[in-house]
Design an enzyme around this catalytic site. Structure first.
Site, PDB file in Angstrom:
ATOM      1  N   PRO A 197       0.751  -1.123  -0.052  1.00 55.76           N
ATOM      2  CA  PRO A 197       0.036   0.185  -0.107  1.00 55.76           C
ATOM      3  C   PRO A 197       0.896   1.207   0.033  1.00 55.76           C
ATOM      4  CG  PRO A 197      -0.807  -1.535   1.644  1.00 55.76           C
ATOM      5  CD  PRO A 197       0.378  -2.015   1.330  1.00 55.76           C
ATOM      6  N   GLU A 418      15.106   2.349  28.070  1.00 57.49           N
ATOM      7  CA  GLU A 418      15.769   2.726  26.846  1.00 57.49           C
ATOM      8  C   GLU A 418      17.224   2.420  26.894  1.00 57.49           C
ATOM      9  OE1 GLU A 418      13.599   2.657  24.663  1.00 57.49           O
ATOM     10  OE2 GLU A 418      12.132   2.712  25.923  1.00 57.49           O
TER      11      GLU A 418
END
Length: 630
Positions: A197, A418
């Site tokens: 797409p 993180e």
């Protein structure tokens, strides 16, 4: 169209009001104004003032001696005529029915039914697009493209050069068929555009319409399927009839998988209407009655579900792959969309293209639009590098949620989570370089570490896949080491899911398990409908399935242990990076490397932004989606 509908409703309202007034006062206002009561009428007769009367049923109209007209209603008085005669009154009589014209009476009596029929026809036309009247639902909904309105040419299509060459040949054939036919070549019957797409399949079809000097019809695959059996097949026949009348011409069918799915496999719930439509399409494209000069161009992102008969030569003679662009293609696409905005002279689209790996044409168009919107929001007259960078982060990682309230404990845990991903990334040789690490909430994530590959890649090694699983586990391991097992959160749920999916693909599809060997154990793609449930058949025994599960667990555990080993050895680096993230919230890849290897801290937020722009220009050519770990 809206003005036309409004006018129709206005006519209906005015007719209704007029007929209401007609029924409410059929004799007119003057008759009501000169009405007299019957006793007064008898008194005037006795006084000799009535000179003429007209009797119509029980209704009496007349003229007084002074010329004044009157009307009254008479009961069944048998002596009335004799009394009028004795007074010398001129008498005339007529039946009541003769005063109402027969045609008008029929129309008035049938008006409510006619009004309902008219409204029903109106709504049926609206439901069927107004084509062919209320019973025109068997007509094709294909629309002829107007070249003058929003014309798109091949100059507006970039990044898909090979696909453009394929369809350019079709256009050239239509313009000059003798060039090919003199060598024995035949015009292709169909061209199927296949790709993910957003890669520009529909845009390419619009460019064909703009370039071709022939009629161009466009229709969606879903426009064939209706609630009435046989309507889809009728529309296919009508569409090809229109094509024959305008031959040579091009018919573009968007999302053809809506009607072209495989027959007999239960796909689509066994809808017989869809199969009839597909059968008619197959016959029209290459049957006894061939349609010379009618070229079908179709687009889909699901070629695996299409019926094999639709893909054979003679129907769709060629399949054109419209894939995601490489760095050169991305730069060309950005130049096309950048013509619509005002950019600063220092904006380097090559740099933007390097920092957008795996972006489709639609993603790049969205990136340029978002950068323009951000500049307008800041009341700027031109779009700068800063807006492009912010728009890129927004598209890749989601919008920042700085208004989200997080406690200091949650911020600290997110920073270490993180930092764990980042430290493992720095110490894995096969890992992609870090582009940016942040603890600012974006989208649904509280923080993330984004990696960007350095060059175009079409495949990945076993070493790279194992490194990615170790990086995914780095956040969970960091939480366990710093906060203990009891304080571990659910923040690593998506990381674990990604690692498990990657391990499953390695074992079942890529044959990267030494225990199970180079054998595919993937799920059967054919779906079998059993009542309401969908059963997916497994190509393995229970014993093999157990081995597969054990190998998947072994791969994930290997990544977990590798992450634990790295973070245990680099615990000081973990603390250093987590504190920097708590201070600056967002760090670029070079800043993280300077901090860990050179102990250099960024001076302030402005320096951080400058280094961020430099980091983007240092990225190499990329062809994969960025790796983001939360």
């Amino acid at each position: 169209m809206n003005l036309k509908n409004l006018a129709m409703w206005a006519v209906i309202v005015f007719l209704t009001i007029g007929l209401y007034n007609m029924f409410k006062n059929p004799q007119g206002s003057m008759a009501q104004k000169n009405n007299i009561i019957f006793s007064e009428f008898l008194s005037e007769v006795d006084n000799g003032r009535v000179v003429q009367v007209e009797i119509q049923g029980n209704r009496i109209k007349g003229i007084m001696s002074n010329g004044e007209k009157f009307s009254t209603y008479s009961p069944n008085d048998p002596n009335l005529i004799e009394k009028l005669s004795n007074k010398g009154v001129s008498i005339s009589a007529s039946p009541l029915e003769e005063k109402m014209p027969s045609l008008l009476g029929v129309l008035l009596s049938w008006f409510p039914m006619l009004l309902l029929i008219a409204v029903w026809i109106f709504f049926m036309r609206q439901m069927q697009g107004g084509k062919g009247g209320a019973m025109g639902f068997g007509k094709s909904k294909a629309k002829m493209m107007n070249e003058l309105k929003g014309k798109v040419t091949f100059n507006d299509v970039a990044g898909v050069e090979e696909a453009k060459e394929e369809v350019e040949e079709v256009v050239e054939f239509l313009k000059d068929p003798k060039k090919f036919s003199k060598l024995g070549g035949k015009i292709p019957r169909g061209c199927l555009l296949v790709g993910p797409p957003g890669t520009g399949k529909t845009l390419l079809a619009r460019a064909i319409a703009g370039e071709a000097a022939v009629p161009f019809f466009t229709i969606s695959g879903s426009d064939f399927v209706e609630m009435f059996v046989g309507v889809g097949a009728s529309r296919v026949r009508d569409m090809f009839e229109q094509g024959k009348k305008n031959s040579p011409c091009i018919i573009f069918i968007d999302e053809i998988d809506a009607v072209g799915r495989s027959r007999g496999a239960g796909l689509g719930g066994g809808n017989d209407e869809r199969e009839q439509t597909l059968n008619q399409l197959l016959v029209e494209m290459d049957g006894f009655d061939t349609n010379e000069g009618v070229i079908i161009i179709a687009a889909t992102n699901r070629p695996d579900v299409l019926d094999p008969a639709l893909l054979r030569p003679g129907r769709f003679d060629r399949q054109v792959v419209v894939s995601n662009p490489d760095i050169i293609g991305r730069e060309k696409i950005l130049k096309v969309h950048a013509k619509k905005i005002t950019m600063a002279p220092d904006v380097n689209l090559r740099t933007v293209a390097r920092g957008t790996p795996g972006f489709s044409g639609a993603d790049l168009a969205n990136l340029v639009n978002e950068s323009a919107l951000l500049a307008a929001r800041k009341n700027k007259r031109i779009v700068t590098n800063q807006e492009f960078e912010e728009a890129k982060d927004k598209v890749m990682m989601g919008a920042e949620r700085r208004s989200m309230v997080m406690s200091e404990e949650e911020k600290k845990l997110t920073a270490y989570h993180e930092a764990g991903h980042a430290i493992v990334t720095l110490n894995e040789k096969a890992a992609y370089p870090i582009h940016k690490a942040t603890i600012v909430p974006r989208g649904r994530a509280l923080g993330m570490v984004m990696q960007l590959p350095e060059r175009d890649e079409v495949s990945q090694t076993r070493e790279q896949l194992h490194a990615q699983m170790a990086i995914a586990m780095g956040g969970r391991v960091a939480e366990e080491i710093i906060f203990g097992d009891d304080k571990v959160t659910t923040g690593a749920a998506s990381d674990i899911e990604q690692a498990t999916k990657r391990a499953r693909a390695m074992v079942m599809r890529a044959g990267l398990s030494k225990e199970l060997g180079p054998v595919s154990y993937g799920e059967n793609e054919e779906e079998v409908f059993l009542g309401r449930s969908v059963a997916r058949q497994q190509n393995m025994s229970e014993e093999t399935a157990k081995k597969v599960d054990m190998e998947i667990r072994k791969f994930v555990d290997k990544g977990y242990e590798k992450a634990r080993k790295i973070l245990t050895e680099k615990i000081e680096d973990l603390h250093k990076l987590a504190k920097a993230l708590l201070t600056y919230e967002t760090l670029t890849g070079p800043e993280i490397e300077d901090l860990i290897y050179k102990n250099i801290h960024p001076a302030n937020k402005e320096d951080l932004k400058v280094e961020e722009d430099k980091d983007t220009s240092a990225l190499g050519s990329i062809g994969l989606k960025p790796k983001i770990v939360h």
